[in-house]
Design a protein around this motif. Structure first.
Motif, PDB file in Angstrom:
ATOM      1  N   ASN A   1       0.840  -1.195   0.000  1.00 26.72           N
ATOM      2  CA  ASN A   1       0.000   0.000   0.000  1.00 26.72           C
ATOM      3  C   ASN A   1       0.880   1.252   0.000  1.00 26.72           C
ATOM      4  O   ASN A   1       1.402   1.662   1.033  1.00 26.72           O
ATOM      5  CB  ASN A   1      -0.899  -0.041   1.243  1.00 26.72           C
ATOM      6  N   HIS A   2       1.033   1.881  -1.160  1.00 23.49           N
ATOM      7  CA  HIS A   2       1.865   3.080  -1.263  1.00 23.49           C
ATOM      8  C   HIS A   2       1.258   4.272  -0.529  1.00 23.49           C
ATOM      9  O   HIS A   2       1.994   5.139  -0.039  1.00 23.49           O
ATOM     10  CB  HIS A   2       2.089   3.446  -2.731  1.00 23.49           C
ATOM     11  N   GLN A   3      -0.046   4.318  -0.461  1.00 29.70           N
ATOM     12  CA  GLN A   3      -0.681   5.436   0.235  1.00 29.70           C
ATOM     13  C   GLN A   3      -0.283   5.456   1.705  1.00 29.70           C
ATOM     14  O   GLN A   3      -0.039   6.520   2.280  1.00 29.70           O
ATOM     15  CB  GLN A   3      -2.202   5.361   0.078  1.00 29.70           C
ATOM     16  N   ALA A   4      -0.198   4.283   2.311  1.00 28.80           N
ATOM     17  CA  ALA A   4       0.235   4.193   3.705  1.00 28.80           C
ATOM     18  C   ALA A   4       1.752   4.315   3.823  1.00 28.80           C
ATOM     19  O   ALA A   4       2.265   4.993   4.711  1.00 28.80           O
ATOM     20  CB  ALA A   4      -0.235   2.871   4.313  1.00 28.80           C
ATOM     21  N   LEU A   5       2.476   3.665   2.912  1.00 31.59           N
ATOM     22  CA  LEU A   5       3.935   3.624   3.010  1.00 31.59           C
ATOM     23  C   LEU A   5       4.566   4.990   2.798  1.00 31.59           C
ATOM     24  O   LEU A   5       5.488   5.380   3.528  1.00 31.59           O
ATOM     25  CB  LEU A   5       4.486   2.627   1.998  1.00 31.59           C
ATOM     26  N   PHE A   6       4.104   5.731   1.790  1.00 28.28           N
ATOM     27  CA  PHE A   6       4.775   6.986   1.443  1.00 28.28           C
ATOM     28  C   PHE A   6       4.660   8.040   2.541  1.00 28.28           C
ATOM     29  O   PHE A   6       5.447   8.985   2.567  1.00 28.28           O
ATOM     30  CB  PHE A   6       4.232   7.525   0.122  1.00 28.28           C
ATOM     31  N   ARG A   7       3.711   7.889   3.441  1.00 28.18           N
ATOM     32  CA  ARG A   7       3.620   8.816   4.574  1.00 28.18           C
ATOM     33  C   ARG A   7       4.717   8.551   5.605  1.00 28.18           C
ATOM     34  O   ARG A   7       4.904   9.342   6.523  1.00 28.18           O
ATOM     35  CB  ARG A   7       2.245   8.711   5.246  1.00 28.18           C
ATOM     36  N   ARG A   8       5.437   7.425   5.439  1.00 26.17           N
ATOM     37  CA  ARG A   8       6.405   7.015   6.446  1.00 26.17           C
ATOM     38  C   ARG A   8       7.827   6.916   5.912  1.00 26.17           C
ATOM     39  O   ARG A   8       8.695   6.329   6.552  1.00 26.17           O
ATOM     40  CB  ARG A   8       5.962   5.681   7.048  1.00 26.17           C
ATOM     41  N   VAL A   9       8.075   7.490   4.743  1.00 25.54           N
ATOM     42  CA  VAL A   9       9.419   7.475   4.174  1.00 25.54           C
ATOM     43  C   VAL A   9       9.976   8.893   4.131  1.00 25.54           C
ATOM     44  O   VAL A   9       9.235   9.878   4.191  1.00 25.54           O
ATOM     45  CB  VAL A   9       9.438   6.847   2.761  1.00 25.54           C
ATOM     46  N   ALA A  10      11.298   8.979   4.013  1.00 26.18           N
ATOM     47  CA  ALA A  10      11.948  10.287   3.963  1.00 26.18           C
ATOM     48  C   ALA A  10      11.842  10.914   2.578  1.00 26.18           C
ATOM     49  O   ALA A  10      11.774  12.145   2.447  1.00 26.18           O
ATOM     50  CB  ALA A  10      13.415  10.146   4.354  1.00 26.18           C
ATOM     51  N   ALA A  11      11.825  10.085   1.545  1.00 26.69           N
ATOM     52  CA  ALA A  11      11.707  10.563   0.163  1.00 26.69           C
ATOM     53  C   ALA A  11      11.327   9.390  -0.718  1.00 26.69           C
ATOM     54  O   ALA A  11      11.525   8.223  -0.347  1.00 26.69           O
ATOM     55  CB  ALA A  11      13.025  11.187  -0.317  1.00 26.69           C
TER      56      ALA A  11
END
Length: 437
Positions: A319-329
């Motif tokens: 789930n990129h919608q959830a994952l991308f909120r938790r990455v630096a870039a």
């Protein structure tokens, strides 16, 4: 009302149609999706309960060879897709009122609508293929334009001839078999006078499309509530936010040695790296992995915890919608879907564009100040480090979070209302409807 949604392309072409199908269902209509028979696409449709009818060959079988598809491949694929649309869409359209088509030049879709007396809509997720007074055409198989040609109308007329060379003979052959008159220009016939643009207006602002009345709906975003896998959760919890690196379905177009370069860059910057396997089957180079990291473990979550803080992790479809909120870039190829998802998450981006619309997504990311564009085809540790320093700067993060608040999430609902209000036209004309904004 029953709507037939058709595409042939990457996940970025399929997932928005699933979002539109859900929006139509929520407004009391029925939708059927015709899309390539790739497992990933069937899984997207199954996840939201949208019926999927296979259309044409799998995309992965076409793009996942050792080299990018050639012009010869394109001239072989084009008539195959035309035939598949006439056969598959004609059968699937039974009981439908409107046919909406998108993806790789959907020659044949409007013709099926015309034959069956259905409304027809052509939709796109960017305007790189639409004739423009501001931009040159993107590269397309066939004879190239003269290097010194600068008149945009002349360049787009050449683009139309390249489309005709790919599709017209096959299209008119099928039309003749149905008793329909021949089409003079395939591209303009497919687009109609009022194409729909399903892109966020902040990320893809309006430009002057030549002789077209463009209808903007906003991006069609499919909500994703899937939890992240336990092993990925363990990796995220084991250290600071990592840098995500992924190229989706860009199998043959992924930058050379990108896995090795990404890991070396992360280590040079003191950043952990989350590597998306994707269709390119990216894996870290053996000599870039420490002995401890390379030890297999039947329990991935335990392995992640025991080796924490490991500096890399390889992930599949999540789930990129959830994952991308938790990455630096987010380092990616600049597809419409990934760019929009990262922007909506407020994640700074580094875009390494490969083909078609991707250079313009990259330029827009840089223009908005929400990341950096890396236009050199094969990044080095130095060049990727420089781009990531821009993306990881505090001012870039602040700007990314500010822009995230402007991203619209109602595009699919807007498009569904247009279809229900008669925006699909009638008899394959593509006319009717109203401009949402």
């Amino acid at each position: 009302m029953r709507v037939l949604l058709s595409t042939w392309g990457s996940r970025g072409d399929v997932e928005p149609l699933a979002a539109l199908a859900v929006a139509l269902r929520e407004q009391g209509a029925e939708a059927l999706l015709c899309a390539p028979p790739d497992e990933e696409f069937a899984a997207v449709a199954a996840r939201v309960g949208v019926p999927l009818v296979p259309l044409g060959p799998s995309v992965r079988s076409v793009v996942s060879g050792p080299r990018p598809p050639t012009a010869k491949d394109a001239f072989r694929l084009a008539p195959e897709l035309v035939a598949a649309r006439f056969e598959t869409l004609t059968a699937a359209a039974e009981g439908c009122d409107v046919l909406l088509a998108t993806g790789l030049m959907p020659a044949g879709a409007r013709d099926v609508a015309e034959q069956l007396g259905l409304g027809y809509v052509y939709a796109c997720f960017h305007t790189s293929g639409l004739p423009s007074r501001e931009f040159r055409p993107a590269a397309r198989p066939g004879h190239g334009s003269a290097g010194d040609e600068s008149d945009h109308r002349a360049l787009w007329e050449e683009d139309a001839r390249r489309v005709d060379a790919l599709y017209r003979e096959a299209l008119n052959g099928h039309r003749a078999a149905l008793g329909l008159p021949p089409v003079a220009g395939v591209r303009d016939h497919v687009f109609g006078d009022r194409p729909w643009l399903a892109a966020d207006p902040t990320l893809w602002p309006a430009h002057d499309t030549m002789d077209l009345d463009l209808v903007r709906t906003g991006a069609w975003i499919l909500p994703d509530d899937r939890p992240l896998p336990p092993d990925l959760e363990a990796f995220l919890a084991a250290g600071p936010p990592p840098v995500y690196v992924g190229f989706g379905s860009m199998a043959a177009h992924a930058p050379q040695d990108i896995a090795r370069t990404a890991l070396e860059t992360g280590r040079a910057l003191g950043r952990r790296v989350l590597l998306a396997r994707g269709w390119a089957e990216l894996t870290p180079a053996a000599d870039a992995v420490s002995a401890a990291d390379a030890v297999p473990d039947p329990d991935p979550a335990r392995a992640a915890a025991e080796h924490a803080p490991a500096d890399f992790f390889v992930v599949g479809d999540v789930n990129h919608q959830a994952l991308f909120r938790r990455v630096a870039a987010v380092v990616h190829h600049g597809g419409a879907g990934t760019t929009t998802t990262a922007a909506r998450a407020g994640a700074p981006q580094v875009v390494l564009p490969r083909i078609v619309d991707q250079p313009r997504w990259a330029a827009r990311v840089a223009e908005l100040g929400i990341g950096a564009a890396h236009h050199a085809p094969d990044p080095t540790t130095d060049s990727l480090s420089a781009a990531l320093r821009t993306a990881l700067a505090p001012e870039t993060l602040a700007r990314a979070r500010s822009v995230a608040a402007t991203i619209r999430t109602d595009g699919a609902a807007v498009a569904a209302r247009l279809l229900l209000d008669g925006g699909g036209g009638s008899g394959g004309s593509g006319e009717g409807g109203r401009r949402p904004h």
